[in-house]
Scaffold this motif. Structure first.
Motif, mmCIF file in Angstrom:
data_model
loop_
_atom_site.group_PDB
_atom_site.id
_atom_site.type_symbol
_atom_site.label_atom_id
_atom_site.label_comp_id
_atom_site.label_asym_id
_atom_site.label_seq_id
_atom_site.Cartn_x
_atom_site.Cartn_y
_atom_site.Cartn_z
ATOM 1 N N VAL A 1 0.858 -1.182 0.000
ATOM 2 C CA VAL A 1 0.000 0.000 0.000
ATOM 3 C C VAL A 1 0.893 1.230 0.000
ATOM 4 O O VAL A 1 1.799 1.341 0.835
ATOM 5 C CB VAL A 1 -0.935 0.024 1.228
ATOM 6 N N HIS A 2 0.648 2.147 -0.932
ATOM 7 C CA HIS A 2 1.467 3.349 -1.035
ATOM 8 C C HIS A 2 0.579 4.595 -1.023
ATOM 9 O O HIS A 2 -0.441 4.637 -1.701
ATOM 10 C CB HIS A 2 2.294 3.335 -2.324
ATOM 11 N N ASP A 3 0.979 5.572 -0.245
ATOM 12 C CA ASP A 3 0.345 6.899 -0.228
ATOM 13 C C ASP A 3 -1.160 6.829 0.014
ATOM 14 O O ASP A 3 -1.929 7.536 -0.632
ATOM 15 C CB ASP A 3 0.614 7.642 -1.542
ATOM 16 N N ARG A 4 -1.584 5.990 0.927
ATOM 17 C CA ARG A 4 -3.010 5.935 1.262
ATOM 18 C C ARG A 4 -3.280 6.928 2.386
ATOM 19 O O ARG A 4 -2.776 6.783 3.497
ATOM 20 C CB ARG A 4 -3.423 4.526 1.686
ATOM 21 N N GLU A 5 -4.099 7.931 2.093
ATOM 22 C CA GLU A 5 -4.425 8.937 3.109
ATOM 23 C C GLU A 5 -5.730 8.565 3.795
ATOM 24 O O GLU A 5 -6.712 8.223 3.135
ATOM 25 C CB GLU A 5 -4.538 10.328 2.483
ATOM 26 N N LEU A 6 -5.722 8.644 5.103
ATOM 27 C CA LEU A 6 -6.913 8.279 5.863
ATOM 28 C C LEU A 6 -6.946 9.067 7.165
ATOM 29 O O LEU A 6 -5.971 9.704 7.556
ATOM 30 C CB LEU A 6 -6.935 6.770 6.125
ATOM 31 N N GLU A 7 -8.088 9.006 7.819
ATOM 32 C CA GLU A 7 -8.268 9.694 9.102
ATOM 33 C C GLU A 7 -8.459 8.660 10.192
ATOM 34 O O GLU A 7 -9.225 7.704 10.026
ATOM 35 C CB GLU A 7 -9.464 10.630 9.050
ATOM 36 N N ILE A 8 -7.752 8.823 11.288
ATOM 37 C CA ILE A 8 -7.893 7.914 12.412
ATOM 38 C C ILE A 8 -8.285 8.713 13.656
ATOM 39 O O ILE A 8 -7.924 9.887 13.797
ATOM 40 C CB ILE A 8 -6.606 7.112 12.691
ATOM 41 N N GLU A 9 -9.028 8.067 14.522
ATOM 42 C CA GLU A 9 -9.416 8.663 15.800
ATOM 43 C C GLU A 9 -8.689 7.911 16.904
ATOM 44 O O GLU A 9 -8.780 6.685 16.989
ATOM 45 C CB GLU A 9 -10.931 8.574 16.003
ATOM 46 N N SER A 10 -7.958 8.656 17.731
ATOM 47 C CA SER A 10 -7.156 8.050 18.787
ATOM 48 C C SER A 10 -7.631 8.532 20.148
ATOM 49 O O SER A 10 -8.017 9.687 20.314
ATOM 50 C CB SER A 10 -5.670 8.395 18.609
ATOM 51 N N LEU A 11 -7.586 7.610 21.088
ATOM 52 C CA LEU A 11 -7.923 7.932 22.476
ATOM 53 C C LEU A 11 -6.852 7.308 23.357
ATOM 54 O O LEU A 11 -6.830 6.099 23.565
ATOM 55 C CB LEU A 11 -9.303 7.399 22.855
ATOM 56 N N ALA A 12 -5.931 8.148 23.837
ATOM 57 C CA ALA A 12 -4.834 7.658 24.659
ATOM 58 C C ALA A 12 -5.355 7.207 26.023
ATOM 59 O O ALA A 12 -6.427 7.618 26.476
ATOM 60 C CB ALA A 12 -3.771 8.747 24.821
ATOM 61 N N GLU A 13 -4.578 6.330 26.668
ATOM 62 C CA GLU A 13 -4.952 5.841 27.999
ATOM 63 C C GLU A 13 -5.081 7.021 28.965
ATOM 64 O O GLU A 13 -4.184 7.836 29.102
ATOM 65 C CB GLU A 13 -3.893 4.860 28.516
ATOM 66 N N GLY A 14 -6.246 7.102 29.620
ATOM 67 C CA GLY A 14 -6.477 8.160 30.594
ATOM 68 C C GLY A 14 -6.933 9.477 29.988
ATOM 69 O O GLY A 14 -7.267 10.401 30.725
ATOM 70 N N ALA A 15 -6.951 9.576 28.659
ATOM 71 C CA ALA A 15 -7.378 10.821 28.018
ATOM 72 C C ALA A 15 -8.899 10.905 27.981
ATOM 73 O O ALA A 15 -9.596 9.897 27.978
ATOM 74 C CB ALA A 15 -6.811 10.911 26.605
ATOM 75 N N GLU A 16 -9.431 12.132 27.978
ATOM 76 C CA GLU A 16 -10.877 12.344 27.961
ATOM 77 C C GLU A 16 -11.398 12.718 26.576
ATOM 78 O O GLU A 16 -12.588 12.559 26.305
ATOM 79 C CB GLU A 16 -11.251 13.444 28.964
ATOM 80 N N SER A 17 -10.540 13.222 25.726
ATOM 81 C CA SER A 17 -10.984 13.663 24.407
ATOM 82 C C SER A 17 -10.304 12.845 23.310
ATOM 83 O O SER A 17 -9.184 12.369 23.471
ATOM 84 C CB SER A 17 -10.681 15.157 24.209
ATOM 85 N N VAL A 18 -11.008 12.713 22.194
ATOM 86 C CA VAL A 18 -10.512 11.960 21.049
ATOM 87 C C VAL A 18 -9.658 12.875 20.170
ATOM 88 O O VAL A 18 -10.006 14.033 19.940
ATOM 89 C CB VAL A 18 -11.689 11.383 20.234
ATOM 90 N N THR A 19 -8.543 12.353 19.711
ATOM 91 C CA THR A 19 -7.660 13.082 18.800
ATOM 92 C C THR A 19 -7.859 12.557 17.386
ATOM 93 O O THR A 19 -7.756 11.351 17.149
ATOM 94 C CB THR A 19 -6.178 12.915 19.198
ATOM 95 N N ARG A 20 -8.175 13.439 16.464
ATOM 96 C CA ARG A 20 -8.343 13.055 15.055
ATOM 97 C C ARG A 20 -7.098 13.445 14.271
ATOM 98 O O ARG A 20 -6.647 14.579 14.351
ATOM 99 C CB ARG A 20 -9.586 13.716 14.453
ATOM 100 N N ARG A 21 -6.592 12.482 13.535
ATOM 101 C CA ARG A 21 -5.381 12.710 12.754
ATOM 102 C C ARG A 21 -5.613 12.352 11.296
ATOM 103 O O ARG A 21 -6.309 11.374 10.996
ATOM 104 C CB ARG A 21 -4.211 11.859 13.268
ATOM 105 N N ARG A 22 -5.031 13.145 10.402
ATOM 106 C CA ARG A 22 -4.938 12.782 8.999
ATOM 107 C C ARG A 22 -3.547 12.230 8.777
ATOM 108 O O ARG A 22 -2.552 12.870 9.118
ATOM 109 C CB ARG A 22 -5.152 14.000 8.097
ATOM 110 N N ILE A 23 -3.456 11.011 8.250
ATOM 111 C CA ILE A 23 -2.158 10.381 8.048
ATOM 112 C C ILE A 23 -2.052 9.840 6.633
ATOM 113 O O ILE A 23 -3.059 9.535 5.992
ATOM 114 C CB ILE A 23 -1.910 9.240 9.058
#
Length: 269
Positions: free
Chosen positions: A117-139
């Motif tokens: 897979v090459h150059d596939r752009e997508l959005e992920i939602e991350s929730l770190a341990e102990g965190a209260e809010s979701v982090t959205r990333r474009r990767i």
């Protein structure tokens, strides 16, 4: 003769053992070199085995996702990236109801299936341990199949373009704002001409209205005056409508048009 044959057998066994030892040492050296290379790469890189467990990650991946290999203890890649759905199913990441539509999971499945897979752009939602809010990333994600010796795997390189996309969106919005400012400036230039164009039919309408008041008893003439008033009123409405359309920012769908109509509407301004 038996002693000689015995010594020969022992020699062959020792030679094979030494050869295997040299091969294992060479393999360890190559693995150490690969590990050192991946650790030095500034792009977040991590390796996932056939079961979906993280077996290696570099310093850039630890910085991006906030996890080191020592804290993951061969957990799923969902724990690595902080997937918000990693605990939805007892079987772990990749088994939950949301996993079928997960672009990250699809990328890893493609790599494990032997499809780079090459150059596939997508959005992920991350929730770190102990965190209260979701982090959205474009990767932007790259995945390459990898032979781990004891089974298949995939190595992933992840580039975080969240800030880049944010800046690009802000620039696009700024460009739209500048275009709108240019339109408003053009409207200011057109204002005097438009006022003149509107003033002419208004004067005609006022004159006919005065004639209606003076000849109110003559129905035929009143109807004629009324028709003229309506025509001039429609002319005013058309000018105003075209001006509003020019000043408005809209994403209108593409459609076929007659060039004569476009030119006529433009000249009316």
């Amino acid at each position: 003769d038996e002693d000689v044959e015995f010594l020969r057998s022992v020699s062959r066994i020792l030679s094979g053992a030494f050869a295997r030892n040299r091969a294992e040492q060479a393999l360890r050296v190559e693995r150490d070199r690969l590990s050192a290379f991946l650790s030095a790469v500034p792009v977040a890189t991590f390796t996932v085995d056939a079961s979906g467990k993280v077996v290696h990650c570099n310093a850039a991946a630890e910085k991006l996702f906030g996890h080191g290999l020592d804290t993951l203890e061969r957990k799923s890649w969902g724990a690595m990236v902080g997937c918000v759905h990693r605990a939805d199913d007892p079987d772990g990441c990749g088994s939950g109801p949301e996993c079928a539509g997960c672009a990250m999971a699809a990328t890893i499945r493609d790599g494990l299936a032997g499809h780079p897979v090459h150059d596939r752009e997508l959005e992920i939602e991350s929730l770190a341990e102990g965190a209260e809010s979701v982090t959205r990333r474009r990767i932007i994600c790259h995945a390459e199949p990898l032979d781990l010796g004891d089974g298949g795997g995939v190595v992933l390189a992840v580039l975080d373009v969240t800030e880049l996309r944010r800046v690009q969106n802000e620039r696009e919005m700024l460009q739209l704002g500048l275009a709108q400012s240019d339109r408003l400036a053009s409207i200011g230039t057109l204002a005097s001409g438009v006022a003149h164009e509107i003033n002419n039919p208004l004067n005609v309408m006022l004159n006919y209205a005065e004639l209606v008041r003076e000849d109110a008893t003559q129905a035929a003439r009143v109807r004629e005056y009324a028709v003229n008033i309506l025509q001039e009123g429609e002319r005013v409405a058309t000018i105003v409508r075209d001006l509003l359309a020019f000043s408005r920012v809209e994403q209108e769908p593409m459609a076929l048009a007659r060039i004569e109509d476009v030119v006529e509407r433009t000249l009316s301004l």
